[in-house]
Enzyme design. Structure first.
Site, PDB file in Angstrom:
ATOM      1  N   SER A   1       3.113  -2.131  10.468  1.00  0.00           N
ATOM      2  CA  SER A   1       4.557  -2.252  10.730  1.00  0.00           C
ATOM      3  C   SER A   1       5.096  -3.651  10.441  1.00  0.00           C
ATOM      4  O   SER A   1       6.004  -4.126  11.141  1.00  0.00           O
ATOM      5  CB  SER A   1       4.883  -1.819  12.164  1.00  0.00           C
ATOM      6  OG  SER A   1       4.523  -0.459  12.346  1.00  0.00           O
TER       7      SER A   1
ATOM      8  N   GLU B   1      -5.833  -4.733  10.373  1.00  0.00           N
ATOM      9  CA  GLU B   1      -4.766  -3.763  10.626  1.00  0.00           C
ATOM     10  C   GLU B   1      -5.062  -3.005  11.921  1.00  0.00           C
ATOM     11  O   GLU B   1      -5.862  -2.051  11.914  1.00  0.00           O
ATOM     12  CB  GLU B   1      -4.678  -2.762   9.473  1.00  0.00           C
ATOM     13  CG  GLU B   1      -4.373  -3.395   8.140  1.00  0.00           C
ATOM     14  CD  GLU B   1      -3.741  -2.387   7.186  1.00  0.00           C
ATOM     15  OE1 GLU B   1      -2.609  -2.614   6.769  1.00  0.00           O
ATOM     16  OE2 GLU B   1      -4.387  -1.366   6.889  1.00  0.00           O
TER      17      GLU B   1
ATOM     18  N   GLU C   1      -6.915   4.928   7.551  1.00  0.00           N
ATOM     19  CA  GLU C   1      -6.669   6.345   7.246  1.00  0.00           C
ATOM     20  C   GLU C   1      -7.874   6.956   6.528  1.00  0.00           C
ATOM     21  O   GLU C   1      -8.203   8.124   6.738  1.00  0.00           O
ATOM     22  CB  GLU C   1      -5.375   6.474   6.420  1.00  0.00           C
ATOM     23  CG  GLU C   1      -4.160   6.196   7.294  1.00  0.00           C
ATOM     24  CD  GLU C   1      -2.957   5.604   6.571  1.00  0.00           C
ATOM     25  OE1 GLU C   1      -2.899   5.653   5.335  1.00  0.00           O
ATOM     26  OE2 GLU C   1      -2.072   5.062   7.262  1.00  0.00           O
TER      27      GLU C   1
ATOM     28  N   GLY D   1       2.290   2.238  10.812  1.00  0.00           N
ATOM     29  CA  GLY D   1       3.282   3.309  10.694  1.00  0.00           C
ATOM     30  C   GLY D   1       3.928   3.696  12.010  1.00  0.00           C
ATOM     31  O   GLY D   1       4.584   4.727  12.101  1.00  0.00           O
TER      32      GLY D   1
ATOM     33  N   HIS E   1      -9.512   1.405   4.538  1.00  0.00           N
ATOM     34  CA  HIS E   1      -8.264   1.583   5.279  1.00  0.00           C
ATOM     35  C   HIS E   1      -8.519   2.541   6.441  1.00  0.00           C
ATOM     36  O   HIS E   1      -9.303   3.491   6.317  1.00  0.00           O
ATOM     37  CB  HIS E   1      -7.171   2.124   4.350  1.00  0.00           C
ATOM     38  CG  HIS E   1      -5.827   2.093   4.999  1.00  0.00           C
ATOM     39  ND1 HIS E   1      -5.422   3.048   5.904  1.00  0.00           N
ATOM     40  CD2 HIS E   1      -4.821   1.195   4.913  1.00  0.00           C
ATOM     41  CE1 HIS E   1      -4.211   2.734   6.339  1.00  0.00           C
ATOM     42  NE2 HIS E   1      -3.822   1.612   5.756  1.00  0.00           N
TER      43      HIS E   1
ATOM     44  N   LYS F   1       0.197   4.231  -0.378  1.00  0.00           N
ATOM     45  CA  LYS F   1      -0.440   5.427   0.172  1.00  0.00           C
ATOM     46  C   LYS F   1      -0.158   6.626  -0.749  1.00  0.00           C
ATOM     47  O   LYS F   1      -0.037   6.449  -1.961  1.00  0.00           O
ATOM     48  CB  LYS F   1       0.018   5.655   1.613  1.00  0.00           C
ATOM     49  CG  LYS F   1      -0.170   4.389   2.468  1.00  0.00           C
ATOM     50  CD  LYS F   1      -0.008   4.590   3.938  1.00  0.00           C
ATOM     51  CE  LYS F   1      -0.227   3.267   4.656  1.00  0.00           C
ATOM     52  NZ  LYS F   1      -0.151   3.381   6.112  1.00  0.00           N
TER      53      LYS F   1
ATOM     54  N   ASN G   1       0.878  -1.169   0.000  1.00  0.00           N
ATOM     55  CA  ASN G   1       0.000   0.000   0.000  1.00  0.00           C
ATOM     56  C   ASN G   1       0.913   1.217   0.000  1.00  0.00           C
ATOM     57  O   ASN G   1       1.458   1.583   1.031  1.00  0.00           O
ATOM     58  CB  ASN G   1      -0.890  -0.030   1.260  1.00  0.00           C
ATOM     59  CG  ASN G   1      -1.753   1.207   1.390  1.00  0.00           C
ATOM     60  OD1 ASN G   1      -1.846   2.011   0.472  1.00  0.00           O
ATOM     61  ND2 ASN G   1      -2.382   1.372   2.556  1.00  0.00           N
TER      62      ASN G   1
END
Ligand code: PGA
Length: 251
Positions: A214, A168, A98, A174, A96, A11, A9
């Site tokens: 991660s 996730e 985000e 991250g 996702h 991003k 991904n």
């Protein structure tokens, strides 16, 4: 049997030129070292057409990172599932964290996006996962169940069987903090049970459930060794071909 998948991904990273270069590097490494899993690259919309051309499609699938919840029309700035499909991409990352956190995407909206992705022949990589406070309050099981229920339980077993799930934990994305192999296995097994209770054991057995947060070459092997972890959704470590290959090579 379900497929093992390592999906990158990217991003909002890489210019078009950089994206093409990275896709070519990944494809070249995999041509020389045949992967033991399906490999997918999740690229920005504007890269899709070009990265589709840049890779060997027998080794690498291409994913969009989002699609609209409307079929077409006056929705300035949006990209529809049929537009994604027309680039040659075959996957779409949906839900996702985000998108949920920064763009207000709800389970109800994701239900609409999932329907359009499936109607247009795209494979959704559907993301679920709890935030830190929910994990600390021991609510993570309830949270992921609710995300699946509200966005995906309206599907037929046949339609659901086309979906890839990605667990996730938001606290691991991250942050350099990874779920332990035990934590990952525990919740992946739970997610598979939620799917089995609704859609039956055979659909659940055939559903790929990826871990994200991660994940890197140094921890991929122990995460993927778990019976219910069928690969990874990789952010940061997918931005470098060698690092990404290190994760693919865990299979
Ligand atoms: P990360 O991101 O690997 O950089 O933690 C994972 C993701 O957000 O899909």
């Amino acid at each position: 049997m379900r497929q093992n998948i390592v999906a990158g991904n990217w991003k909002m990273n890489n210019t078009l030129e950089e994206g093409i270069k990275l896709a070519k590097e990944v494809s070249a490494i995999l041509t020389a070292n045949k992967p033991n899993c399906k490999v997918v690259l999740g690229a920005p919309f504007i890269h899709l057409t070009e990265v589709v051309k840049a890779v060997d499609s027998s080794l690498v699938g291409i994913a969009a990172q989002n699609c609209a919840n409307k079929e077409s029309g006056a929705y300035t700035g949006e990209i529809s599932a049929s537009m994604v499909k027309s680039t040659g991409a075959t996957y779409v990352i949906l839900g996702h964290s985000e998108r949920r956190a920064y763009y207000g995407e709800t389970n109800a909206l994701l239900k609409e996006k999932t329907d359009l992705a499936l109607a247009n022949g795209l494979t959704p990589i559907f993301c679920i996962g709890e935030v830190l406070e929910e994990r600390e309050a021991n609510k993570h099981f309830e949270v992921v169940k609710n995300q699946i229920e509200e966005a995906l339980f309206h599907l037929s077993a046949d339609a659901f069987s086309k979906i890839v799930l990605a667990y996730e934990p938001v606290w691991a994305i991250g942050t350099g903090k990874t779920a332990s192999p035990e934590q990952a296995q525990e919740i992946h097994a739970y997610i598979r049970k939620v799917v089995a209770d609704k859609f039956g054991a055979s659909v659940a057995d055939n559903t790929s459930i990826l871990y994200g947060g991660s994940c890197k070459a140094s921890n991929a092997k122990e995460l993927f060794a778990n019976p219910d972890v069928d690969g990874g959704l990789i952010g940061g470590a997918s931005l470098n071909a060698e690092d990404f290959y290190g994760i693919i090579a865990a299979f």
